[in-house]
Design a protein around this motif. Structure first.
Motif, mmCIF file in Angstrom:
data_model
loop_
_atom_site.group_PDB
_atom_site.id
_atom_site.type_symbol
_atom_site.label_atom_id
_atom_site.label_comp_id
_atom_site.label_asym_id
_atom_site.label_seq_id
_atom_site.Cartn_x
_atom_site.Cartn_y
_atom_site.Cartn_z
ATOM 1 N N ALA A 57 39.930 19.793 -15.668
ATOM 2 C CA ALA A 57 39.351 19.193 -14.465
ATOM 3 C C ALA A 57 37.948 18.681 -14.753
ATOM 4 C CB ALA A 57 39.317 20.217 -13.327
ATOM 5 N N TYR A 58 37.158 19.470 -15.494
ATOM 6 C CA TYR A 58 35.813 19.030 -15.868
ATOM 7 C C TYR A 58 35.874 17.801 -16.757
ATOM 8 C CZ TYR A 58 31.565 18.698 -18.632
ATOM 9 O OH TYR A 58 30.458 18.212 -19.286
ATOM 10 N N HIS A 59 36.742 17.840 -17.771
ATOM 11 C CA HIS A 59 36.784 16.726 -18.720
ATOM 12 C C HIS A 59 37.312 15.445 -18.075
ATOM 13 C CE1 HIS A 59 35.318 18.756 -22.243
ATOM 14 N NE2 HIS A 59 36.138 19.768 -22.019
ATOM 15 N N ALA A 60 38.239 15.560 -17.138
ATOM 16 C CA ALA A 60 38.706 14.366 -16.432
ATOM 17 C C ALA A 60 37.561 13.716 -15.673
ATOM 18 C CB ALA A 60 39.843 14.724 -15.478
ATOM 19 N N ARG A 61 36.717 14.529 -15.061
ATOM 20 C CA ARG A 61 35.561 13.985 -14.332
ATOM 21 C C ARG A 61 34.547 13.379 -15.306
ATOM 22 N NH1 ARG A 61 33.365 13.992 -9.437
ATOM 23 N NH2 ARG A 61 31.097 13.975 -9.234
ATOM 24 N N ARG A 62 34.286 14.085 -16.404
ATOM 25 C CA ARG A 62 33.363 13.567 -17.417
ATOM 26 C C ARG A 62 33.817 12.210 -17.938
ATOM 27 N NH1 ARG A 62 33.897 13.238 -22.650
ATOM 28 N NH2 ARG A 62 35.712 14.626 -22.761
ATOM 29 N N ILE A 63 35.089 12.100 -18.229
ATOM 30 C CA ILE A 63 35.634 10.843 -18.754
ATOM 31 C C ILE A 63 35.521 9.741 -17.712
ATOM 32 C CG2 ILE A 63 37.771 9.714 -19.502
ATOM 33 C CD1 ILE A 63 38.504 12.506 -20.754
ATOM 34 N N ALA A 64 35.855 10.052 -16.456
ATOM 35 C CA ALA A 64 35.777 9.053 -15.392
ATOM 36 C C ALA A 64 34.345 8.555 -15.191
ATOM 37 C CB ALA A 64 36.320 9.634 -14.095
ATOM 38 N N LEU A 65 33.369 9.433 -15.435
ATOM 39 C CA LEU A 65 31.967 9.052 -15.284
ATOM 40 C C LEU A 65 31.418 8.334 -16.516
ATOM 41 C CD1 LEU A 65 30.628 12.286 -13.548
ATOM 42 C CD2 LEU A 65 30.881 10.014 -12.502
ATOM 43 N N GLY A 66 32.152 8.388 -17.640
ATOM 44 C CA GLY A 66 31.728 7.682 -18.845
ATOM 45 C C GLY A 66 30.801 8.469 -19.748
ATOM 46 N N ILE A 67 30.875 9.805 -19.716
ATOM 47 C CA ILE A 67 29.970 10.650 -20.506
ATOM 48 C C ILE A 67 30.661 11.097 -21.795
ATOM 49 C CG2 ILE A 67 28.510 12.690 -20.497
ATOM 50 C CD1 ILE A 67 27.752 10.601 -18.408
ATOM 51 N N PRO A 68 30.159 10.694 -22.963
ATOM 52 C CA PRO A 68 30.803 11.067 -24.230
ATOM 53 C C PRO A 68 30.694 12.562 -24.518
ATOM 54 C CG PRO A 68 29.305 9.200 -24.500
ATOM 55 C CD PRO A 68 29.024 9.783 -23.162
ATOM 56 N N ASP A 69 31.632 13.061 -25.284
ATOM 57 C CA ASP A 69 31.646 14.451 -25.738
ATOM 58 C C ASP A 69 31.757 14.422 -27.260
ATOM 59 O OD1 ASP A 69 31.581 17.169 -25.564
ATOM 60 O OD2 ASP A 69 33.630 17.420 -24.860
ATOM 61 N N GLY A 70 30.766 15.005 -27.919
ATOM 62 C CA GLY A 70 30.749 15.002 -29.378
ATOM 63 C C GLY A 70 31.949 15.689 -29.981
ATOM 64 N N GLY A 71 32.463 15.161 -31.068
ATOM 65 C CA GLY A 71 33.650 15.688 -31.719
ATOM 66 C C GLY A 71 34.922 15.076 -31.174
ATOM 67 N N LYS A 72 34.854 14.541 -29.967
ATOM 68 C CA LYS A 72 35.993 13.853 -29.370
ATOM 69 C C LYS A 72 35.748 12.342 -29.320
ATOM 70 C CE LYS A 72 37.109 17.687 -26.188
ATOM 71 N NZ LYS A 72 35.883 18.522 -26.305
ATOM 72 N N ASP A 73 34.558 11.955 -28.861
ATOM 73 C CA ASP A 73 34.260 10.541 -28.640
ATOM 74 C C ASP A 73 33.342 9.947 -29.696
ATOM 75 O OD1 ASP A 73 35.742 10.574 -26.164
ATOM 76 O OD2 ASP A 73 34.083 11.742 -25.338
ATOM 77 N N PHE A 74 32.724 10.792 -30.485
ATOM 78 C CA PHE A 74 31.966 10.347 -31.661
ATOM 79 C C PHE A 74 31.925 11.494 -32.652
ATOM 80 C CE2 PHE A 74 28.840 12.142 -28.734
ATOM 81 C CZ PHE A 74 28.070 12.957 -29.547
ATOM 82 N N ALA A 75 31.722 11.165 -33.910
ATOM 83 C CA ALA A 75 31.782 12.173 -34.972
ATOM 84 C C ALA A 75 30.383 12.626 -35.363
ATOM 85 C CB ALA A 75 32.502 11.602 -36.201
ATOM 86 N N TYR A 76 30.187 13.942 -35.391
ATOM 87 C CA TYR A 76 28.913 14.476 -35.856
ATOM 88 C C TYR A 76 28.730 14.158 -37.338
ATOM 89 C CZ TYR A 76 28.572 16.915 -31.431
ATOM 90 O OH TYR A 76 28.501 17.203 -30.085
ATOM 91 N N GLY A 77 27.501 13.844 -37.690
ATOM 92 C CA GLY A 77 27.186 13.474 -39.058
ATOM 93 C C GLY A 77 27.468 12.028 -39.381
ATOM 94 N N ASP A 78 28.019 11.287 -38.404
ATOM 95 C CA ASP A 78 28.375 9.887 -38.656
ATOM 96 C C ASP A 78 27.803 8.936 -37.604
ATOM 97 O OD1 ASP A 78 29.930 7.923 -40.221
ATOM 98 O OD2 ASP A 78 31.066 7.704 -38.356
ATOM 99 N N ALA A 79 27.588 9.420 -36.382
ATOM 100 C CA ALA A 79 27.167 8.547 -35.284
ATOM 101 C C ALA A 79 25.652 8.572 -35.099
ATOM 102 C CB ALA A 79 27.846 8.969 -33.986
ATOM 103 N N PHE A 80 25.106 7.426 -34.706
ATOM 104 C CA PHE A 80 23.703 7.315 -34.327
ATOM 105 C C PHE A 80 23.555 7.606 -32.831
ATOM 106 C CE2 PHE A 80 24.017 4.414 -38.000
ATOM 107 C CZ PHE A 80 22.995 4.913 -38.801
ATOM 108 N N PRO A 81 22.375 8.039 -32.381
ATOM 109 C CA PRO A 81 22.184 8.334 -30.960
ATOM 110 C C PRO A 81 22.558 7.182 -30.031
ATOM 111 C CG PRO A 81 20.363 9.227 -32.210
ATOM 112 C CD PRO A 81 21.183 8.414 -33.175
ATOM 113 N N HIS A 82 22.234 5.942 -30.394
ATOM 114 C CA HIS A 82 22.584 4.801 -29.550
ATOM 115 C C HIS A 82 24.101 4.677 -29.384
ATOM 116 C CE1 HIS A 82 18.413 3.599 -30.259
ATOM 117 N NE2 HIS A 82 18.542 2.715 -29.276
ATOM 118 N N GLU A 83 24.834 4.953 -30.456
ATOM 119 C CA GLU A 83 26.292 4.835 -30.395
ATOM 120 C C GLU A 83 26.881 5.850 -29.428
ATOM 121 O OE1 GLU A 83 27.017 3.125 -34.934
ATOM 122 O OE2 GLU A 83 27.296 5.263 -34.521
ATOM 123 N N ALA A 84 26.272 7.038 -29.352
ATOM 124 C CA ALA A 84 26.750 8.112 -28.476
ATOM 125 C C ALA A 84 26.093 8.072 -27.097
ATOM 126 C CB ALA A 84 26.495 9.465 -29.123
#
Length: 294
Positions: free
Chosen positions: A150-177
């Protein structure tokens, strides 16, 4: 007031008389703005400007021994602890991994949490996310009444990224996330690790890759991690999805080219369109100013 326990989050306590200055000198956000009534959002970067871990940071009141609690992705806790210890040097700081005894709770509907939930704070990224809390693990069942989905559905609908799912740690820049859009980067504070790279991307407008919300046709969703394409060319990757929506890390210049050519954007064989959230300040493909500094 439904709340859920985020089982994929850990907690690190940073305490001691130098705790605030220690964090201020290494993390991306402005620590002076973090008080018991106002949490922060930031990250620790590599010297090359890539995200080791992002986290929410809450100030503990002095009557409760002070210091700060970092609400961290659980899988990043060991690496983040290692890096923090590396940078500690002679600072009068204590670092404690509380992940075995503490739990992170979040509102699943954007509402307030009860006072008995523990150290409660408003999610600093977006008011619509509601409140979070760090509490004793032994007490967590008394305030949890909703599943994490329920939390993640709301997060996704609001457009908030979650590290490890929507960007990769050690690979993404802050602007990308989207840390620059969600208050996770201060462009006014002094130096911190990776600051030169982040400032250069900000001033040159070189952030062509971004996590953006997408809406899939017919309300279906693909598997997380599938490639996003248009006209047989790669655009990026699809991240977390729920209820016909998702987040995708995309090269927006390639998306713009595909749309100009009349091509369909696809992920896992499902057509999708981009949806711009209200907090985003950079132009989307097709909007005036796209291609300028973002």
């Amino acid at each position: 007031m439904p709340a859920t326990r985020l089982v994929d989050r850990g907690v690190i306590r940073v305490s001691g008389e130098d705790a605030r200055d220690f964090l201020q000198n290494i993390v991306t956000n402005e620590m002076d703005a973090v008080t018991p009534s106002h949490a922060g959002y930031g990250a620790l970067l590599t010297p090359q400007g890539k995200i080791i871990s992002d986290f929410l940071v809450a100030a503990v009141p002095e009557e409760e021994r002070g210091g700060f609690l970092l609400d961290v992705p659980l899988l990043q806790v060991p690496d983040l602890m290692k890096r923090l210890k590396l940078y500690k040097l002679r600072a009068r700081v204590a670092l404690d991994d509380l992940s075995e005894v503490a739990a992170v709770i979040a509102s699943s509907g954007g509402f307030s949490l009860p006072d008995e939930a523990g150290l409660v704070y408003a999610d600093p990224r977006l008011p619509a996310l509601g409140e979070r809390a760090v509490t004793d693990r032994a007490d967590v069942d008394s305030v949890v009444s909703a599943e994490p989905d329920a939390y993640h559905a709301r997060r996704i609908a609001l457009g908030i990224p979650d590290g490890g799912k929507d960007f990769a740690y050690g690979d993404a820049f802050p602007h990308e996330a989207l840390l620059d859009q969600l208050g996770g980067v201060s462009f006014k504070k002094g130096c911190y690790i990776g600051q030169e790279v982040v400032s250069r991307m900000q001033h040159r407008g070189t952030a062509r890759t971004r996590v953006v919300p997408v809406v899939f046709s017919e309300g279906l969703i693909p598997e997380m991690g599938v490639e996003a394409t248009a006209g047989g060319k790669a655009l990026g990757r699809i991240g977390s999805c729920a209820k016909g929506r998702g987040l995708a890390l995309l090269r927006l210049d390639r998306v713009a080219d595909a749309l100009a050519a009349g091509q369909t954007l696809e992920g896992g064989g499902l057509a999708f369109t981009l949806e711009k959230p209200g907090f985003v300040r950079f132009p989307f493909p097709g909007e005036p100013g796209f291609g300028a500094a973002s």
